[in-house]
Design a protein around this motif. Structure first.
Motif, PDB file in Angstrom:
ATOM      1  N   ARG A 151       0.837  -1.204   0.000  1.00 16.48           N
ATOM      2  CA  ARG A 151       0.000   0.000   0.000  1.00 16.48           C
ATOM      3  C   ARG A 151       0.870   1.251   0.000  1.00 16.48           C
ATOM      4  NH1 ARG A 151      -5.116  -0.374   4.116  1.00 16.48           N
ATOM      5  NH2 ARG A 151      -6.406  -1.825   2.883  1.00 16.48           N
ATOM      6  N   ASP A 156      -5.261   6.729  -0.255  1.00 13.27           N
ATOM      7  CA  ASP A 156      -6.149   6.638   0.902  1.00 13.27           C
ATOM      8  C   ASP A 156      -6.983   5.352   0.823  1.00 13.27           C
ATOM      9  OD1 ASP A 156      -7.805   6.998   3.038  1.00 13.27           O
ATOM     10  OD2 ASP A 156      -9.007   8.605   2.121  1.00 13.27           O
ATOM     11  N   PHE A 157      -6.481   4.289   1.427  1.00  9.81           N
ATOM     12  CA  PHE A 157      -7.183   3.006   1.384  1.00  9.81           C
ATOM     13  C   PHE A 157      -8.371   2.956   2.348  1.00  9.81           C
ATOM     14  CE2 PHE A 157      -3.245   1.857  -0.687  1.00  9.81           C
ATOM     15  CZ  PHE A 157      -3.678   0.996  -1.696  1.00  9.81           C
ATOM     16  N   SER A 158      -8.575   4.018   3.118  1.00 10.68           N
ATOM     17  CA  SER A 158      -9.767   4.084   3.958  1.00 10.68           C
ATOM     18  C   SER A 158     -10.981   4.565   3.167  1.00 10.68           C
ATOM     19  CB  SER A 158      -9.528   5.005   5.159  1.00 10.68           C
ATOM     20  OG  SER A 158      -9.369   6.358   4.730  1.00 10.68           O
ATOM     21  N   HIS A 159     -10.760   5.062   1.969  1.00 16.50           N
ATOM     22  CA  HIS A 159     -11.866   5.527   1.125  1.00 16.50           C
ATOM     23  C   HIS A 159     -12.720   4.321   0.730  1.00 16.50           C
ATOM     24  CE1 HIS A 159     -14.045   7.170  -2.342  1.00 16.50           C
ATOM     25  NE2 HIS A 159     -13.784   8.361  -1.840  1.00 16.50           N
ATOM     26  N   PRO A 160     -14.051   4.451   0.771  1.00  9.29           N
ATOM     27  CA  PRO A 160     -14.932   3.298   0.519  1.00  9.29           C
ATOM     28  C   PRO A 160     -14.909   2.753  -0.895  1.00  9.29           C
ATOM     29  CG  PRO A 160     -16.208   5.332   0.743  1.00  9.29           C
ATOM     30  CD  PRO A 160     -14.813   5.661   1.165  1.00  9.29           C
ATOM     31  N   TYR A 163      -9.752  -0.184  -3.003  1.00  8.81           N
ATOM     32  CA  TYR A 163      -9.555  -1.523  -2.446  1.00  8.81           C
ATOM     33  C   TYR A 163      -8.175  -2.060  -2.795  1.00  8.81           C
ATOM     34  CZ  TYR A 163     -14.685  -1.417  -2.191  1.00  8.81           C
ATOM     35  OH  TYR A 163     -15.989  -1.075  -1.934  1.00  8.81           O
ATOM     36  N   THR A 167      -9.029  -6.431   0.650  1.00  8.81           N
ATOM     37  CA  THR A 167     -10.287  -5.763   0.982  1.00  8.81           C
ATOM     38  C   THR A 167     -11.316  -5.849  -0.144  1.00  8.81           C
ATOM     39  OG1 THR A 167      -9.408  -3.623   0.226  1.00  8.81           O
ATOM     40  CG2 THR A 167      -9.144  -4.172   2.564  1.00  8.81           C
ATOM     41  N   SER A 170     -14.476  -7.616   0.476  1.00 10.68           N
ATOM     42  CA  SER A 170     -15.546  -7.011   1.285  1.00 10.68           C
ATOM     43  C   SER A 170     -16.422  -6.097   0.434  1.00 10.68           C
ATOM     44  CB  SER A 170     -14.942  -6.215   2.453  1.00 10.68           C
ATOM     45  OG  SER A 170     -14.186  -5.115   1.974  1.00 10.68           O
TER      46      SER A 170
END
Length: 464
Positions: A151, A156-160, A163, A167, A170
Motif C-alpha cells: 500500500r 487513501d485506502f480508507s476511502h470506501p 480496495y 479488501t 468485502s
C-alpha cells in the motif's frame, strides 16, 4: 506467565507454516504453531488463493450459463452481483479451515492464537486478544508469516471505493466500471473475474506487456482474450495520484490520462509480514518490501531461524510455500527430507487459465539452445469440443537433437491440471525425459491429456 519448551516454533499457519509444522512433527520434534488470526489457514485461505479461485469458479459457471447455446433453451441470461457470487467462496473457506485444523490436531501440534514477537533468539512471546502473555522457549524457529498487499502511503485506502486484493473481498456492490492498477497475476485474474460479471474493466499495466515472465506467445494470447471479453489494457503507464470522490475514484496517470470509475483495485505488489515481530531484538533486517533473505536451506543469517513462503519473496505461490515450509523443517531436523524449491509451475487463474514450467522460447533463444515446438490447439481436441472450451493450446518446447522436454506452456481450460503431465516427464533423468514418451503412450480418449500426443506428433513432424 508460563514458559513452555519446544524443539520448533512455527510462526504462521498458511501453506508454508502448515507444511513446516507437520513435517517437523513427523520428524519427531515437539512443535508449536502461532497464528495471529483467530482461525487457521493464513492469507491463502482467508483473503488470497482460496476465495479468489472460488470466486473465479463461480464466475466461470455464470459465463457458461450466459453464453452456451444449450442454456439459452432454458431461459434468458442472468445477472449476478459480486456480493452474491462471493458467498460461494465463504463456504469453501469454512471447509478449508476445518481441514487445516484437523491436520494439525491429528499431528498433535500445539496451537497458539495471538501476536508473536521475538524476545531473544530462543524466546518468543505470544500476546493473545485477552492480553494474556505466554513465553515459548525454542531451539529453532520457522518464520512463515506470509505477505499482504503493498500500500503506497499516498493512496487513501480508507476511502470506501479504494480496495486492495484483500479488501476487495468485502466489496458489497457490483461496480459498473472498475480500474485495476497493476497487471501482474492478481490484477489479470481479477480483470477476467470482473469482466465475466459484466463490469467494464480498465487494466493499467506498468510494463510493456502482460506477465512478461511467461512465454511470449502465451502472454500475447492472454492479452488478446482479455481484450476479447472487453478488458481495456493500458501498457507502460504509472499513476501520478489517486483521488477518491463521493461517487467513485479518479486515477491520474503520468502520461496525462485520467480515468474515473466506481471502484479502484490496487494490485501492484505485496509486502512481507515482518512488522511488529521484534526482529530488531535478534538482528534480523527485512528488505524494503518486508521480506527476509534466506540461503538454499531456508536459513536466515541466524542459522537456527528459518523462513519460508511469501515472507521470503519469489515465487510467492501457495504451492511453493508448502514445499518450502516442509523443506525448512526437514533441514532444521538435520534430515535428507529437504530440497531447494525451484522447479515451480506457474498457475495463473485467469479465464482461460495459464500454466507453464521450464524454459520459454525467449530463454532458449538467448541461451542458443537448438529447440523445436510441438503444438496442440484445443479447438481441434474432441474433449474441448464436447465441453465447449475450445480456447487455448498446449505448447511443448524440446531439444531438436535429444528430444529432451525443455518447457511446457498451456493456455486454456484446465491448464493448471494439464501441465503436471509434462512436469512429470521433465523431472525424469536421461532418455526417460523425451518427446517420444507422449507418442508411445496411450492416452484415454477423449481427454485433454491427449493434447500431449497431438503436440508431440506435431513437433516430430517439424524435424528434418
Amino acid at each position: 506467565m508460563g514458559v513452555t519448551n519446544y524443539d520448533v516454533v512455527v510462526l504462521g499457519s498458511g501453506p508454508a507454516g502448515e507444511g513446516a509444522a507437520i513435517n517437523a512433527r513427523k520428524l519427531g520434534k515437539r512443535v508449536a504453531l502461532i497464528e495471529q488470526q483467530q482461525q487457521l489457514g493464513g492469507n491463502c485461505t482467508h483473503w488470497g488463493t482460496i476465495p479468489s479461485k472460488a470466486l473465479r469458479h463461480a464466475v466461470k459457471e455464470i459465463i457458461s450459463f450466459n453464453t452456451k447455446p444449450m442454456f439459452r433453451e432454458i431461459g434468458e441470461p442472468r445477472w449476478f452481483s459480486f456480493h452474491n457470487v462471493l458467498k460461494n467462496a465463504g463456504k469453501v473457506i469454512a471447509k478449508q479451515v476445518k481441514s487445516r485444523t484437523q491436520y494439525l490436531a491429528r499431528n498433535r501440534i500445539d496451537i497458539f492464537f495471538g501476536r508473536a514477537s521475538f524476545v531473544n533468539e530462543n524466546t518468543i512471546e505470544v500476546l493473545d486478544r485477552n492480553g494474556t502473555v505466554q513465553h515459548l522457549e525454542t531451539k529453532q524457529t520457522i518464520i512463515a508469516t506470509g505477505s499482504r498487499p503493498y500500500r503506497p502511503a499516498d493512496i487513501d485506502f480508507s476511502h470506501p471505493r479504494i480496495y486492495d486484493s484483500d479488501t476487495i473481498l468485502s466489496l458489497k456492490h457490483t461496480p459498473r466500471r472498475i480500474v485495476i492498477y497493476g497487471a501482474g497475476v492478481i490484477g489479470c485474474e481479477y480483470a477476467s473475474i470482473f469482466s465475466g460479471l459484466g463490469v467494464k474493466v480498465d487494466l493499467i499495466n506498468t510494463r510493456d506487456k502482460l506477465l512478461s515472465f511467461l512465454d511470449e506467445e502465451i502472454s500475447d494470447a492472454l492479452s488478446y482474450h482479455l481484450r476479447h471479453i472487453g478488458v481495456v489494457i493500458w501498457n507502460n503507464e504509472e499513476y501520478e495520484k489517486v483521488e477518491g470522490v463521493d461517487d467513485g475514484v479518479i486515477i491520474h496517470l503520468g502520461s496525462g490520462k485520467r480515468f474515473k470509475a466506481d471502484a479502484l483495485l490496487w494490485a501492484n505488489g505485496r509486502t512481507g509480514n515482518t512488522q511488529g515481530m521484534g526482529l530488531e531484538n535478534i538482528g534480523l533486517m527485512p528488505n524494503s518490501r518486508g521480506q527476509l533473505d534466506v540461503n538454499e536451506h531456508y536459513q536466515t543469517v541466524l542459522e537456527h531461524i528459518y523462513a519460508a513462503g511469501d515472507v521470503i519473496g519469489w515465487p510467492s505461490l501457495a504451492s511453493a510455500a508448502f514445499d518450502q515450509g516442509r523443506s525448512a523443517a526437514g533441514n532444521a531436523a538435520s534430515t535428507e527430507q529437504w530440497r531447494f524449491v525451484n522447479d515451480v509451475p506457474t498457475g495463473i487463474y485467469t479465464i482461460p487459465e495459464i500454466s507453464s514450467i521450464g524454459m520459454t522460447e525467449q530463454e532458449l533463444t538467448s541461451a542458443k539452445i537448438p529447440y523445436e515446438i510441438g503444438q496442440a490447439y484445443f479447438e481441434a481436441m474432441a474433449r474441448a469440443q464436447i465441453s465447449n472450451e475450445t480456447v487455448g493450446m498446449l505448447k511443448i518446447l524440446f531439444h531438436r537433437e535429444t528430444l529432451e522436454i525443455l518447457g511446457i506452456h498451456c493456455f486454456g481450460d484446465q491448464a493448471s491440471e494439464i501441465v503436471h503431465i509434462g512436469q512429470a516427464i521433465m523431472s525424469q533423468k536421461g532418455e526417460a525425459n523425451s518427446l517420444r514418451y507422449f507418442v508411445n503412450t496411450t492416452f484415454n480418449y477423449p481427454t485433454m491429456a491427449e493434447a500431449y500426443r497431438v503436440a508431440a506428433l506435431d513437433g516430430l513432424n517439424r524435424l528434418f
